[in-house]
Design an enzyme around this catalytic site. Structure first.
Site, PDB file in Angstrom:
ATOM      1  N   CYS A  59       0.846  -1.191   0.000  1.00 16.72           N
ATOM      2  CA  CYS A  59       0.000   0.000   0.000  1.00 16.72           C
ATOM      3  C   CYS A  59       0.881   1.241   0.000  1.00 16.72           C
ATOM      4  O   CYS A  59       1.767   1.381   0.848  1.00 16.72           O
ATOM      5  CB  CYS A  59      -0.901  -0.015   1.232  1.00 16.72           C
ATOM      6  SG  CYS A  59      -1.913   1.478   1.406  1.00 16.72           S
ATOM      7  N   CYS A  62       0.298   3.176   3.525  1.00 16.84           N
ATOM      8  CA  CYS A  62       0.670   2.674   4.858  1.00 16.84           C
ATOM      9  C   CYS A  62       1.721   1.575   4.820  1.00 16.84           C
ATOM     10  O   CYS A  62       2.195   1.143   5.874  1.00 16.84           O
ATOM     11  CB  CYS A  62      -0.566   2.172   5.603  1.00 16.84           C
ATOM     12  SG  CYS A  62      -1.170   0.553   5.055  1.00 16.84           S
ATOM     13  N   CYS A 108      -7.541  -0.981   1.521  1.00 16.73           N
ATOM     14  CA  CYS A 108      -6.497  -1.520   2.390  1.00 16.73           C
ATOM     15  C   CYS A 108      -7.054  -1.644   3.797  1.00 16.73           C
ATOM     16  O   CYS A 108      -7.587  -0.683   4.341  1.00 16.73           O
ATOM     17  CB  CYS A 108      -5.300  -0.576   2.372  1.00 16.73           C
ATOM     18  SG  CYS A 108      -4.017  -0.999   3.582  1.00 16.73           S
ATOM     19  N   CYS A 111      -5.162   0.823   6.506  1.00 15.60           N
ATOM     20  CA  CYS A 111      -5.321   2.285   6.532  1.00 15.60           C
ATOM     21  C   CYS A 111      -6.633   2.770   5.933  1.00 15.60           C
ATOM     22  O   CYS A 111      -6.921   3.969   5.991  1.00 15.60           O
ATOM     23  CB  CYS A 111      -4.150   2.962   5.823  1.00 15.60           C
ATOM     24  SG  CYS A 111      -4.195   2.836   4.018  1.00 15.60           S
ATOM     25  N   CYS A 131      -8.521  -5.325  -9.836  1.00 19.65           N
ATOM     26  CA  CYS A 131      -8.157  -4.199 -10.706  1.00 19.65           C
ATOM     27  C   CYS A 131      -7.750  -3.035  -9.800  1.00 19.65           C
ATOM     28  O   CYS A 131      -8.607  -2.403  -9.176  1.00 19.65           O
ATOM     29  CB  CYS A 131      -9.363  -3.844 -11.565  1.00 19.65           C
ATOM     30  SG  CYS A 131      -9.082  -2.570 -12.793  1.00 19.65           S
TER      31      CYS A 131
HETATM   32 FE    FE Z   1      -2.832   0.995   3.474  1.00 26.26          FE
END
Ligand code: FE
Length: 146
Positions: A59, A62, A108, A111, A131
Site C-alpha cells: 500500500c 501505509c 487496504c 489504513c 483491478c
Molecule cells: Fe494501506
C-alpha cells in the site's frame, strides 16, 4: 511508520488512522486523490499497468503488503490486475454503487485507503480480477524466507 500512528482495533489488528491533514502531508496530490478520495488512475497511465519486476506490492499509503507480483497478469484493462491478494486479511471489500454500476470496491484493511475494484471475470483459477490503481501501490523487494 511512527509507533504513535498505529492503533489496534478491537480485534487486535494494526490500523493506521490519520487525519485528512496528515494524509495530505504524507501523500502526493495524486496519491491523496486515489487513496483518500477514491479516485481512479487514467487507463494505461500507471507505472504498474503491465507485469514487471518480481516483488511484493505494498500500500502506497501505509506500507501494508497487498499483492505478489507472481499473480499479476496483463488484463488489457489498462490497470494492474491480480488474481488474488497476498492474504485475504490485508484488504476489505465494500459494495460500490457509484457511477451507475454495482461494483465491489477494494480498500487496504490497515489504513482504509482506496485501492480499486475486484471483478469476477479473471482468467485464472480464482476467477477474480483484482483491478488496482498503480498510484495506490509501491513495488518492493520480496521479504526473505516467505
Ligand atoms: Fe494501506
Amino acid at each position: 511508520m511512527a509507533e504513535s500512528e498505529n492503533n489496534l482495533s478491537e480485534a487486535g489488528e494494526e490500523r493506521v488512522e490519520l487525519s485528512d491533514v496528515q494524509w495530505r502531508a504524507r501523500l502526493s496530490p495524486e496519491q491523496y486523490h486515489v487513496l483518500r478520495e477514491k479516485g481512479t488512475d487514467p487507463p494505461f497511465a500507471g507505472v504498474f499497468t503491465h507485469p514487471g519486476p518480481d516483488g511484493i506490492y505494498r500500500c502506497a499509503a501505509c506500507g501494508a503488503e497487498l499483492f505478489d507480483s507472481t499473480v499479476q497478469f496483463d488484463s488489457g484493462s489498462g490497470w494492474p490486475s491480480f488474481s488474488e491478494p497476498l492474504v485475504a486479511e490485508s484488504v476489505e471489500l465494500h459494495e460500490d454503487t457509484s457511477h451507475g454500476m454495482v461494483r465491489t470496491e477494494v480498500t487496504c484493511r490497515r489504513c482504509g485507503g482506496h485501492l480499486g475494484h475486484v471483478f469476477d471475470d479473471g482468467p485464472g483459477p480464482t476467477g477474480a480480477r483484482w483491478c488496482i490503481n498503480s498510484t495506490s501501490l509501491d513495488l518492493g523487494e520480496r521479504p526473505p524466507a516467505r
